[in-house]
Design an enzyme around this catalytic site. Structure first.
Site, mmCIF file in Angstrom:
data_model
loop_
_atom_site.group_PDB
_atom_site.id
_atom_site.type_symbol
_atom_site.label_atom_id
_atom_site.label_comp_id
_atom_site.label_asym_id
_atom_site.label_seq_id
_atom_site.Cartn_x
_atom_site.Cartn_y
_atom_site.Cartn_z
ATOM 1 N N ASP A 81 0.865 -1.188 0.000
ATOM 2 C CA ASP A 81 0.000 0.000 0.000
ATOM 3 C C ASP A 81 0.899 1.235 0.000
ATOM 4 O OD1 ASP A 81 -2.334 1.638 0.194
ATOM 5 O OD2 ASP A 81 -2.067 1.790 2.357
ATOM 6 N N SER A 82 0.302 2.374 -0.315
ATOM 7 C CA SER A 82 1.051 3.628 -0.233
ATOM 8 C C SER A 82 1.548 3.853 1.208
ATOM 9 C CB SER A 82 0.155 4.788 -0.635
ATOM 10 O OG SER A 82 -0.948 4.866 0.255
ATOM 11 N N CYS A 142 -11.025 3.450 0.427
ATOM 12 C CA CYS A 142 -9.581 3.604 0.617
ATOM 13 C C CYS A 142 -9.226 2.690 1.778
ATOM 14 C CB CYS A 142 -9.255 5.060 0.955
ATOM 15 S SG CYS A 142 -7.571 5.322 1.539
ATOM 16 N N THR A 143 -8.150 1.929 1.633
ATOM 17 C CA THR A 143 -7.843 0.927 2.658
ATOM 18 C C THR A 143 -7.389 1.546 3.978
ATOM 19 O OG1 THR A 143 -5.652 0.654 1.672
ATOM 20 C CG2 THR A 143 -7.339 -0.935 1.029
ATOM 21 N N HIS A 144 -7.093 2.831 3.990
ATOM 22 C CA HIS A 144 -6.786 3.495 5.262
ATOM 23 C C HIS A 144 -8.056 3.691 6.114
ATOM 24 C CE1 HIS A 144 -2.942 4.589 3.398
ATOM 25 N NE2 HIS A 144 -2.533 5.095 4.544
ATOM 26 N N GLU A 177 -1.775 7.950 8.651
ATOM 27 C CA GLU A 177 -0.311 7.785 8.561
ATOM 28 C C GLU A 177 0.385 8.284 9.829
ATOM 29 O OE1 GLU A 177 1.868 6.422 6.021
ATOM 30 O OE2 GLU A 177 -0.066 5.502 5.596
ATOM 31 N N TYR A 202 -0.598 8.751 -1.945
ATOM 32 C CA TYR A 202 -0.631 8.667 -3.401
ATOM 33 C C TYR A 202 -1.760 9.520 -3.975
ATOM 34 C CZ TYR A 202 2.532 4.569 -3.752
ATOM 35 O OH TYR A 202 3.600 3.696 -3.731
ATOM 36 N N GLY A 203 -2.800 9.709 -3.155
ATOM 37 C CA GLY A 203 -3.959 10.465 -3.632
ATOM 38 C C GLY A 203 -3.637 11.901 -4.010
ATOM 39 N N CYS A 249 -4.308 -1.071 -2.244
ATOM 40 C CA CYS A 249 -4.459 0.379 -2.352
ATOM 41 C C CYS A 249 -5.423 0.650 -3.506
ATOM 42 C CB CYS A 249 -3.084 0.995 -2.633
ATOM 43 S SG CYS A 249 -3.105 2.775 -2.899
ATOM 44 N N ASN A 250 -6.546 1.251 -3.187
ATOM 45 C CA ASN A 250 -7.531 1.559 -4.241
ATOM 46 C C ASN A 250 -6.942 2.499 -5.276
ATOM 47 O OD1 ASN A 250 -10.503 0.651 -3.240
ATOM 48 N ND2 ASN A 250 -9.207 1.145 -1.505
ATOM 49 N N THR A 251 -6.140 3.455 -4.799
ATOM 50 C CA THR A 251 -5.589 4.481 -5.686
ATOM 51 C C THR A 251 -4.604 3.854 -6.678
ATOM 52 O OG1 THR A 251 -5.822 5.982 -3.819
ATOM 53 C CG2 THR A 251 -4.477 6.745 -5.656
HETATM 54 N N1 DGL Z 1 -4.769 3.179 1.042
HETATM 55 C C1 DGL Z 1 -4.745 3.942 -0.170
HETATM 56 C C2 DGL Z 1 -6.014 3.667 -0.973
HETATM 57 O O1 DGL Z 1 -6.669 2.684 -0.727
HETATM 58 C C3 DGL Z 1 -4.455 5.386 0.137
HETATM 59 C C4 DGL Z 1 -4.014 6.172 -1.038
HETATM 60 C C5 DGL Z 1 -3.184 7.371 -0.702
HETATM 61 O O2 DGL Z 1 -2.047 7.193 -0.275
HETATM 62 O O3 DGL Z 1 -3.677 8.494 -0.903
HETATM 63 O O4 DGL Z 1 -6.359 4.402 -1.863
#
Ligand code: DGL
Length: 295
Positions: A27-28, A200-202, A168, A59-60, A90-92
């Site tokens: 993931d990011s 988003c997985t966060h 984060e 990453y967003g 990570c969805n992004t």
């Molecule tokens: N966990 C990432 C997701 O699912 C976060 C992306 C990011 O870092 O902005 O999109």
């Protein structure tokens, strides 16, 4: 000093495909730990390598090429560590780059996408909220999902600016965070939504703070269990499942391109996993120097 190839890792797993090889999860940052939690519950015999690209999160806020560049570099790094399959948790990153990365890596990939389909299936009011990064929401993959499943259901899509940054830094409940969340969620409640897609997985780490605001008025859709089941299917299809108890007692191995402090903290408090995090340098075309934020 971070190492590109952690010495502790080499030689422990057979490299390449093989049932004893580990699954790579990436993931990011720390969000993929919510997917790791589901994978461990579903597939307790699998060894896991987890990479958080925390140096470059979120990453967003990045451009598409940067996200694709990092996703490929980390996928290749995990292949070099012997990963037999990769979960892009990570969805992004999935939205921007999974098709390209799938073509380039020699191992099976599982991506994640916002749970639009389950939300459309279960919403009674036919109004659902979606919280995801701006990059995910504007991606062609997400737009295609909406077109496919949202014919008779209204989706209120809200970019979750600031939420990834909060997780984060291990902030899952401060007053500022709750105010931010309220600003995103109140309009959904006002519009009659009964379902909220955590895209988003966060965000599953914010479930308690979200519940405090919405009570039981919104059903939360988190796809991590579905992702773990999909991984199980993919491993079975490729004959890659670990034999029972081959790694069942092993803790996941955690790596971070950041300093790993928050990753360790979140793993301990939310996942009850006490493991050290090894700092690694994973260079890519857009980030040749360790601290480069090249754009
Ligand atoms: N966990 C990432 C997701 O699912 C976060 C992306 C990011 O870092 O902005 O999109």
């Amino acid at each position: 000093m971070p190492a590109e190839s952690p010495s502790t890792n080499t030689g422990t797993f057979t490299s390449g495909a093989g049932s004893r090889a580990p699954v790579g999860i990436f993931d990011s940052g720390l969000g993929g730990l919510s997917v790791l939690r589901a994978v461990r519950a579903q597939l307790p015999d699998e060894a896991i390598l987890y990479v958080a690209d925390s140096l470059y999160a979120p990453y967003g806020e990045r451009d598409d090429d940067f996200i694709a560049d990092r996703t490929l570099a980390i996928g290749e790094w995990l292949v070099r560590q012997g990963a037999k399959a990769l979960v892009v948790a990570c969805n992004t990153a999935t939205a921007q780059s999974i098709a390209m990365v799938r073509e380039k890596l020699p191992i099976p990939l599982v991506g994640v996408e916002p749970g639009i389909k389950p939300a459309a299936l279960q919403s009674k009011t036919r109004v659902a909220g979606v919280l995801a990064t701006q990059v995910t929401l504007r991606s062609a993959r997400f737009q295609a999902l909406l077109e496919r499943y949202a014919a008779d259901c209204r989706f209120l899509c809200q970019p979750g600016h600031g939420l990834v940054q909060a997780v984060e830094r291990c902030d899952v409940g401060s007053a500022e965070l709750r105010a931010l969340l309220r600003g995103y969620l109140q309009p959904m409640l006002d519009a009659g939504a009964d379902t909220l897609v955590l895209g988003c997985t966060h965000y599953p780490f914010l479930d308690t703070a979200i519940r405090e605001i919405v009570g039981d008025r919104l059903a939360l859709i988190d796809t991590s269990v579905a992702i773990a089941r999909q991984l199980e299917r993919v491993l079975d299809q490729h004959g890659l499942r670990a034999a029972p108890e081959s790694a069942g007692t092993a803790l996941p191995r955690f790596y971070s391109t950041g300093d790993g402090t928050h990753q360790q903290q979140l793993a301990a408090t939310l996942l009850h996993v006490d493991a050290t995090v090894e700092q690694v340098v994973i260079p890519s075309r857009r980030t040749v120097a360790p601290n480069s934020q090249a754009a």
